[in-house]
Design an enzyme around this catalytic site. Structure first.
Site, PDB file in Angstrom:
ATOM      1  N   ASP A  12       7.493  54.585   2.639  1.00  0.00           N
ATOM      2  CA  ASP A  12       7.540  53.683   1.403  1.00  0.00           C
ATOM      3  C   ASP A  12       6.437  53.814   0.616  1.00  0.00           C
ATOM      4  OD1 ASP A  12       6.143  52.182   3.309  1.00  0.00           O
ATOM      5  OD2 ASP A  12       7.103  50.083   2.607  1.00  0.00           O
ATOM      6  N   ASP A  17       0.563  54.767   2.761  1.00  0.00           N
ATOM      7  CA  ASP A  17       1.802  55.713   3.182  1.00  0.00           C
ATOM      8  C   ASP A  17       1.370  57.056   2.406  1.00  0.00           C
ATOM      9  OD1 ASP A  17       4.470  54.055   3.908  1.00  0.00           O
ATOM     10  OD2 ASP A  17       3.117  53.014   2.351  1.00  0.00           O
ATOM     11  N   ASN A  41       7.412  48.583   0.154  1.00  0.00           N
ATOM     12  CA  ASN A  41       6.505  48.397  -0.555  1.00  0.00           C
ATOM     13  C   ASN A  41       6.831  48.256  -2.216  1.00  0.00           C
ATOM     14  OD1 ASN A  41       4.378  48.228   1.079  1.00  0.00           O
ATOM     15  ND2 ASN A  41       4.293  50.440   1.275  1.00  0.00           N
ATOM     16  N   THR A 126       6.675  54.424   8.550  1.00  0.00           N
ATOM     17  CA  THR A 126       5.596  53.669   7.912  1.00  0.00           C
ATOM     18  C   THR A 126       5.965  52.729   6.904  1.00  0.00           C
ATOM     19  OG1 THR A 126       5.084  55.424   6.198  1.00  0.00           O
ATOM     20  CG2 THR A 126       3.731  55.498   8.441  1.00  0.00           C
ATOM     21  N   PHE A 167       4.738  42.790   7.581  1.00  0.00           N
ATOM     22  CA  PHE A 167       5.314  43.013   6.552  1.00  0.00           C
ATOM     23  C   PHE A 167       6.651  44.277   7.068  1.00  0.00           C
ATOM     24  CE2 PHE A 167       6.856  45.819   2.863  1.00  0.00           C
ATOM     25  CZ  PHE A 167       7.409  44.963   2.024  1.00  0.00           C
ATOM     26  N   ASN A 168       6.122  45.278   7.420  1.00  0.00           N
ATOM     27  CA  ASN A 168       7.529  45.981   7.886  1.00  0.00           C
ATOM     28  C   ASN A 168       8.172  45.646   8.795  1.00  0.00           C
ATOM     29  OD1 ASN A 168       6.398  48.320   6.169  1.00  0.00           O
ATOM     30  ND2 ASN A 168       5.067  49.142   7.843  1.00  0.00           N
ATOM     31  N   HIS A 241      -3.528  51.033   6.812  1.00  0.00           N
ATOM     32  CA  HIS A 241      -2.734  51.015   8.008  1.00  0.00           C
ATOM     33  C   HIS A 241      -2.004  52.244   8.642  1.00  0.00           C
ATOM     34  CE1 HIS A 241      -2.396  46.561   7.102  1.00  0.00           C
ATOM     35  NE2 HIS A 241      -2.436  46.924   5.902  1.00  0.00           N
ATOM     36  N   ASP A 242      -1.210  52.775   7.589  1.00  0.00           N
ATOM     37  CA  ASP A 242      -0.172  53.879   7.849  1.00  0.00           C
ATOM     38  C   ASP A 242      -0.752  54.922   8.405  1.00  0.00           C
ATOM     39  OD1 ASP A 242       1.750  52.102   7.285  1.00  0.00           O
ATOM     40  OD2 ASP A 242       2.242  52.670   5.228  1.00  0.00           O
TER      41      ASP A 242
END
Ligand code: BDR
Ligand code: CA
Length: 322
Positions: A12, A17, A41, A126, A167-168, A241-242
Site C-alpha cells: 500500500d 512500501d 496508507n 506490507t 496499523f496493518n 518498517h516494510d
C-alpha cells in the site's frame, strides 16, 4: 549463487512500501513476479498509482501491477493518510505513471503467478493483508503453491495506530486471522523489529549525498515520513518498517526469528487488531508462526542504502539531471 526467490509483493505505498519495492527490484536474490495493491496508507487507487510510479522510477515498468482490496473483509477502511500524506506518498514530485495496472484483480494475478511458477512462491505483504486472505478463502488449494507469507504487521509489544494495535493488523484483523490459521508458514515482521530500523540523520544524509535522482527522491520520502513520525509519535527518526520483510529474505542473517503462537484480537473493546504473541508458551498452544525479534541494524542499512545506490546508478535516459 542460489536461485532467486520468486516473490509477489502485496503493498500500500506508502513511503516505506516504496523502499521495499526498490529492494525487491534491485536485489538479485529476488525475482519480483508481480506487485499487488491494497487500501491502507491511502485509498487503493492512490496505492496503485504510487506503485506504478515507484516501479517506473526504479526502471522496472514491466513488473505487472494489479489492483486489490478497497477495504477490509468486514467493516470500513481507516486510511493512513495522516502518516503518508494526501497522495499516500507525499514529498518529492513524481511524474504521473505511463504504465497501467493489468486487467486482472490482485487476487487473480496472485493466483496466476502461483499456478504458473515452477516452484512455490513467497508472498510478501506490507499493507493490510486482505488480498492474501481473499486468495486463501477463494482457492484454499493454492496454499501448496505458497512457500511462506512474510508480512509486516502486528507487534510483540505495543501498537501505533491504537495504543495496542499496529496499523496493518488493525486495518483488517479478520484477514490476518485467516492467514495465521491457513497453514502457509506465516512470518511476522512487527513493530518490535521495525522500530529498530530507524532512518537516522546519518541515513538520510547518505541518501542525499547519492549522486542520482533516486537517492534524492528517497531522501525526500524519508523527510516527509520523518516529519509525520515526529508529529504523531514524537520519534526523532522514522522507522522504515516494510523493507525489513525483503531484507530478511535477501540476507537471512539480518533477522533473528522465534517460533511462537500468534493470534490477533478481532473482538476486543479497546484492543481490536492487537496481535497476541505468546513468546513464553504461557497459553500452551503450538507455535503457528515465526516472529522477527532482532535486526542487524547496520547490515540492514548497508543493504537498503547499497540497493538504492546501485539502482540509482543505472542511469536512464533523461533522468540524469532530473
Ligand atoms: C505499517 O503501516 C504503514 O504506515 C507502513 O507502510 C507499514 O506497513 C507500519 O505500522
Ligand atoms: Ca505498508
Amino acid at each position: 549463487m542460489d536461485r532467486p526467490i520468486p516473490v509477489v509483493l502485496d503493498c500500500d505505498p506508502g513511503h516505506d512500501d516504496a523502499i521495499a519495492i526498490l529492494l525487491a527490484v534491485q536485489s538479485p536474490r529476488i525475482d519480483l513476479r508481480a506487485v499487488t495493491t491494497t487500501f491502507g496508507n491511502c485509498a487503493v487507487e492512490d496505492a496503485t498509482r504510487n506503485a506504478l510510479r515507484v516501479l517506473e522510477l526504479a526502471g522496472a515498468p514491466q513488473v505487472p501491477v494489479a489492483v486489490g482490496a478497497a477495504g477490509p473483509l468486514t467493516g470500513a477502511a481507516e486510511l493512513g493518510n495522516y502518516v503518508h500524506g494526501r497522495s499516500g506518498l507525499d514529498g518529492p514530485d513524481l511524474p504521473e505513471p505511463v504504465t497501467r495496472p493489468v486487467t486482472q484483480s490482485a487476487v487473480d494475478l496472485m493466483g496466476e503467478v502461483l499456478t504458473a511458477a515452477e516452484e512455490p512462491v513467497t508472498l510478501v505483504a506490507t499493507g493490510p493483508i486482505t488480498n492474501v486472505a481473499r486468495l486463501l478463502q477463494g482457492a484454499p488449494g493454492v496454499r501448496d503453491r505458497i512457500r511462506e507469507v512474510i508480512f509486516m504487521g502486528g507487534s510483540t509489544e505495543r501498537g501505533n495506530h491504537t495504543p495496542t494495535a499496529e496499523f496493518n493488523a488493525y486495518s483488517d484483523p479478520e484477514a490476518l486471522e485467516v492467514v495465521l490459521e491457513a497453514g502457509v508458514r506465516p512470518r511476522m515482521v512487527g513493530l518490535n523489529l521495525t522500530h529498530q530500523a530507524l532512518a537516522t540523520a546519518d541515513v538520510v544524509d547518505r541518501l542525499r549525498a547519492m549522486d542520482h535522482r533516486l537517492g534524492r527522491v528517497a531522501a525526500g520520502w524519508m523527510g516527509f515520513f520523518g516529519s509525520s513520525y515526529r508529529q504523531v509519535w514524537q520519534f526523532d527518526s522514522p522507522p522504515v518498517h516494510d523493507p525489513c520483510t525483503l531484507a530478511a529474505l535477501i540476507d537471512p542473517h539480518l533477522v533473528r526469528w522465534q517460533e511462537a503462537f500468534v493470534a490477533v484480537e478481532t473482538a476486543g473493546r479497546w484492543t481490536r487488531g492487537t496481535t497476541v504473541v505468546d513468546l513464553f508458551g504461557r497459553l500452551g498452544r503450538p507455535a503457528n508462526a515465526e516472529v522477527a525479534m532482532t535486526l542487524d541494524v547496520r547490515g540492514y542499512w548497508e543493504l537498503v542504502l547499497g540497493s538504492i545506490d546501485a539502482l540509482g546508478r543505472q542511469e536512464r535516459p533523461g533522468e540524469a539531471s532530473a
